[in-house]
Write a protein that holds these residues in place. Structure first.
Motif: not given
Length: 345
Positions: A93-117
């Motif tokens: 839900d952080a990406v506008d399906p029509a434009t492909g752009q984020l609807t939130k600031p990037k730090h509030r748009a990420v679901n997951k950071i992976g996979h070799a932390l």
């Protein structure tokens, strides 16, 4: 000349009571495993990663767990080649399906950071490498109903000490992730079993799930189906499609349970659709251990409070005991998956 710093306090593994609770329920909540300083350091590293990655070069990959057929599960090249990298996957839900752009600031748009932390981020790598106190005398408080308190007179159990308690002979960390259940848009995760995605023959995965912020009913804490690891088979596997053209869910034709008489679909007539889930609200600094066959889930976060956690998974690395095959979506990097301690005979 400055004095050398004292050696780290040795840690013990799980007590008999804690092990019994884990084997009974399929999960175990251990409060206060991370110190406030360690929790703060891991959160600071998370926030640094969230604000510093390059959005301009990002392919805008969104994370999805997919349906029963795995058709909607993320499976592009950015995902499939992330096993030895640190990459960022957005909330649906952080990406506008029509434009492909984020609807939130990037730090509030990420679901997951992976996979070799666990391999590439020093703060997270230190957590996995923490001294396990092998050979030290053990002591600790008992567990009840999936929860146990760390003993006051000793350091909380390290991943290596816990792996020894669980009987791992050559534990390997094969993936690690920060999961950000973002305010207002943090997606729900349907009931699933970790061994579906990280399959060994026979199953051996165990998840280590650390709360870096409080996880509550309001912001999407985990919920568990206690005891389901004993009767819920790994009936499906997420695998790479031929030619590495994405991923798909396929029937599991291999072993559906770990070895042991306690694991069998014949243990109960429980219907998965009728299974009752128990919420696992935990404070920051808590560790939740999750058996690879255990059914668990989380709800969408509609609150204004985020829920950041760090998780990694261990599998048995001895070829004679478990086989990790080329069908798995995640393939080992050069040198193999990260060894937690020297293999035992």
């Amino acid at each position: 000349m400055a004095a050398a710093p004292p050696p780290p306090l040795p840690t013990q593994g799980l007590t008999p009571a804690q092990l019994a609770a884990f084997h009974r329920d399929g999960y175990l909540i251990l409060p206060n495993v991370l110190s406030p300083a360690t929790t703060a350091a891991l959160l600071a590293e998370t926030h640094s990663l969230l604000t510093s990655f390059d959005l301009a070069s990002h392919p805008m990959t969104r994370f999805s767990t997919g349906g029963d057929d795995g058709g909607e599960h993320v499976g592009d090249d950015y995902f499939l080649t992330s096993g030895d990298k640190i990459r960022f996957f957005f909330e649906q839900d952080a990406v506008d399906p029509a434009t492909g752009q984020l609807t939130k600031p990037k730090h509030r748009a990420v679901n997951k950071i992976g996979h070799a932390l666990h391999a590439l981020s020093p703060p997270f790598a230190r957590l996995l490498a923490h001294h396990d106190g092998a050979g030290e005398a053990g002591a600790g408080a008992g567990a009840g109903a999936g929860e146990a308190n760390a003993p006051a007179a000793a350091a909380p159990p390290s991943p290596a000490a816990i792996a020894r308690s669980l009987g791992f002979r050559d534990p390997r960390c094969l993936q690690s992730m920060v999961i950000c259940k973002q305010p207002e848009i943090g997606g729900a995760v349907p009931p699933h079993q970790d061994s579906t995605f990280l399959y060994t023959e026979p199953p051996s995965a165990v998840g280590f799930w650390y709360a870096l912020e409080d996880a509550t009913l309001e912001n999407g804490c985990l919920s568990f189906a206690p005891g389901s690891h004993k009767w819920a088979p790994i009936s499906k596997r997420l695998v790479r499609k031929q030619g590495n053209a994405g991923t798909e869910m396929v029937p599991n034709t291999g072993s559906q349970f770990p070895p042991g008489d306690e694991y069998s679909a014949a243990n109960t007539n429980t219907n998965e659709k009728d299974t009752e889930y128990v919420p696992g609200q935990v404070k920051a600094g808590s560790l939740v251990l999750i058996h690879g066959n255990l059914l668990h889930k989380s709800e969408k976060n509609l609150s204004q409070k985020g829920r950041i956690i760090y998780t990694f998974h261990l599998i048995e690395g001895r070829d004679a005991d478990r086989v990790y095959d080329e069908r798995n979506w995640l393939q080992p990097p050069d040198g193999g998956f990260t060894r937690v301690y020297a293999a035992t005979s």
